[in-house]
Scaffold this motif. Structure first.
Motif, PDB file in Angstrom:
ATOM      1  N   ASP A   1     115.324  43.683  80.166  1.00  0.00           N
ATOM      2  CA  ASP A   1     115.159  44.043  78.755  1.00  0.00           C
ATOM      3  C   ASP A   1     114.305  43.019  78.025  1.00  0.00           C
ATOM      4  O   ASP A   1     113.479  43.368  77.172  1.00  0.00           O
ATOM      5  CB  ASP A   1     116.526  44.199  78.076  1.00  0.00           C
ATOM      6  CG  ASP A   1     117.419  42.991  78.265  1.00  0.00           C
ATOM      7  OD1 ASP A   1     117.050  42.092  79.054  1.00  0.00           O
ATOM      8  OD2 ASP A   1     118.490  42.934  77.628  1.00  0.00           O
TER       9      ASP A   1
ATOM     10  N   VAL B   1     115.421  51.248  80.301  1.00  0.00           N
ATOM     11  CA  VAL B   1     115.572  49.933  79.681  1.00  0.00           C
ATOM     12  C   VAL B   1     114.617  49.787  78.502  1.00  0.00           C
ATOM     13  O   VAL B   1     114.973  49.236  77.445  1.00  0.00           O
ATOM     14  CB  VAL B   1     115.342  48.825  80.721  1.00  0.00           C
ATOM     15  CG1 VAL B   1     115.220  47.462  80.038  1.00  0.00           C
ATOM     16  CG2 VAL B   1     116.476  48.795  81.731  1.00  0.00           C
TER      17      VAL B   1
ATOM     18  N   ALA C   1     119.948  44.044  82.355  1.00  0.00           N
ATOM     19  CA  ALA C   1     119.927  42.995  81.333  1.00  0.00           C
ATOM     20  C   ALA C   1     120.178  41.625  81.938  1.00  0.00           C
ATOM     21  O   ALA C   1     119.523  40.637  81.575  1.00  0.00           O
ATOM     22  CB  ALA C   1     120.962  43.297  80.254  1.00  0.00           C
TER      23      ALA C   1
ATOM     24  N   TYR D   1     110.622  43.598  78.591  1.00  0.00           N
ATOM     25  CA  TYR D   1     109.954  44.551  77.709  1.00  0.00           C
ATOM     26  C   TYR D   1     109.476  43.860  76.431  1.00  0.00           C
ATOM     27  O   TYR D   1     108.390  44.166  75.923  1.00  0.00           O
ATOM     28  CB  TYR D   1     110.892  45.706  77.357  1.00  0.00           C
ATOM     29  CG  TYR D   1     110.255  46.686  76.395  1.00  0.00           C
ATOM     30  CD1 TYR D   1     109.382  47.653  76.860  1.00  0.00           C
ATOM     31  CD2 TYR D   1     110.516  46.622  75.027  1.00  0.00           C
ATOM     32  CE1 TYR D   1     108.773  48.533  75.984  1.00  0.00           C
ATOM     33  CE2 TYR D   1     109.912  47.502  74.145  1.00  0.00           C
ATOM     34  CZ  TYR D   1     109.044  48.458  74.632  1.00  0.00           C
ATOM     35  OH  TYR D   1     108.442  49.320  73.765  1.00  0.00           O
TER      36      TYR D   1
ATOM     37  N   THR E   1     115.793  49.045  74.658  1.00  0.00           N
ATOM     38  CA  THR E   1     115.341  47.806  74.040  1.00  0.00           C
ATOM     39  C   THR E   1     114.540  48.068  72.774  1.00  0.00           C
ATOM     40  O   THR E   1     114.655  47.322  71.791  1.00  0.00           O
ATOM     41  CB  THR E   1     114.498  46.992  75.036  1.00  0.00           C
ATOM     42  OG1 THR E   1     115.222  46.834  76.262  1.00  0.00           O
ATOM     43  CG2 THR E   1     114.177  45.620  74.476  1.00  0.00           C
TER      44      THR E   1
ATOM     45  N   PRO F   1     117.291  43.585  72.938  1.00  0.00           N
ATOM     46  CA  PRO F   1     117.949  43.194  74.193  1.00  0.00           C
ATOM     47  C   PRO F   1     119.462  43.084  74.029  1.00  0.00           C
ATOM     48  O   PRO F   1     119.965  42.613  73.012  1.00  0.00           O
ATOM     49  CB  PRO F   1     117.334  41.813  74.500  1.00  0.00           C
ATOM     50  CG  PRO F   1     116.075  41.754  73.692  1.00  0.00           C
ATOM     51  CD  PRO F   1     116.335  42.561  72.458  1.00  0.00           C
TER      52      PRO F   1
END
Length: 321
Positions: A81, A237, A76, A84, A241, A246
């Motif tokens: 994240d 991740v 993060a 994505y 997410t 996030p």
């Protein structure tokens, strides 16, 4: 002495497991005032989403800190994240909302995860290959990358037609309070796939934590193994997410709780401990705030505040693995 040192982390992980189980029982039973079928459907789906999130964030954070050799860096903090979210927005821009609407949600998620893995591997090679950079520079680069991905995602969202943007799975709006339960099955499959891939490099994890040179001297193909583990991190991740959106400091919080509570650097203890710590924070936090205290304070705010304070403390101490 050997037996004692072996039992101590095991007993501590067992304690975490009991606490996590009590949190799950409390989540499903506290203040139940309606039909149990509705409770199992509503709370059960939320509980499953929180469990998947805790597993994904806990495991991905510990793995990422292993391959980067720092207990301060997390996916993060390095912007993965938010990456994505950018992948999801780019998919809508490239294919169009009307065309993506014809795809099954699980197929859209699988496509986005595949693109996410490729971009995450590219970003990881750009940031961590080549010359050795200081920890503070890596944190700065990660935060700048996260800001860039977030701004690009918002720019893409403004370009999209509102009706097309509604086809999105709602990742930017997902949170611990508004959990995205539409992709629970696909998220569970992706998490299982990531776990199966991790089994291939399970015996290399403790060796990787010793450093690149020692890993190579012990006969481990360092570059290939690190990229494989990074692919697993990208999958996990993506799972976290798509479910809760996030999160910045949650992974840092539960990973360092796992290190501190187990007192062991071995992954056979830290990985399950990080997952259990995540379950306690997420599920136990929901029970405490929503049902015991009847508070409207968002759980994400409490978690991010605690994680942010921990990040500042670790940064000032310069904690390294």
């Amino acid at each position: 002495m050997v037996l004692t040192s072996w039992r101590s982390p095991a007993l501590r992980v067992l304690v975490l497991g009991v606490l996590a189980l009590l949190c799950m029982v409390g989540f499903m039973t506290v203040n139940v005032q309606t039909d149990w079928d509705f409770i199992l459907q509503y709370r059960g789906s939320r509980l499953l989403a929180l469990l998947l999130t805790a597993c994904a964030i806990g495991i991905s954070t510990v793995l990422f800190q292993t391959i980067t050799h720092s207990r301060l860096l997390t996916p993060a903090l390095m912007g993965f994240d938010v990456l994505y979210v950018l992948v999801q927005t780019l998919a809508l821009l490239v294919w169009g909302g009307s065309q993506l609407a014809e795809w099954p949600p699980s197929l859209r998620f699988a496509m986005q995860v595949l693109v996410m893995v490729m971009l995450a591997l590219l970003l990881f090679r750009l940031l961590f290959s080549g010359s050795v950079r200081s920890l503070h520079l890596m944190i700065l680069l990660g935060m700048l990358a996260g800001m860039l991905f977030r701004e690009l995602s918002e720019l893409g969202a403004r370009v999209l037609d509102p009706s097309e943007f509604g086809i999105s799975t709602g990742v930017p709006q997902a949170s611990f309070r508004r959990i995205n339960t539409q992709l629970l099955g696909a998220a569970a499959v992706a998490l299982t796939l990531g776990g199966l891939l991790l089994l291939r490099w399970w015996r290399c994890l403790d060796v990787l934590s010793l450093g690149r040179d020692i890993t190579i001297n012990l006969g481990v193909a360092h570059g290939r193994v690190v990229l494989g583990i990074m692919a697993v991190v990208a999958i996990l991740v993506s799972v976290a997410t798509v479910l809760v959106g996030p999160t910045l400091f949650f992974g840092l919080l539960i990973a360092n709780l796992a290190y501190w509570f187990t007192g062991s650097p071995r992954h056979c203890w830290t990985l399950p401990a990080s997952v259990l710590a995540g379950i306690i924070c997420l599920v136990g936090g929901q029970v405490l705030l929503e049902h015991v205290l009847a508070s409207t304070l968002p759980l994400a705010l409490v978690i991010e505040l605690a994680g942010g304070l921990l990040f500042i403390a670790l940064l000032m101490r310069g904690v390294r693995q």
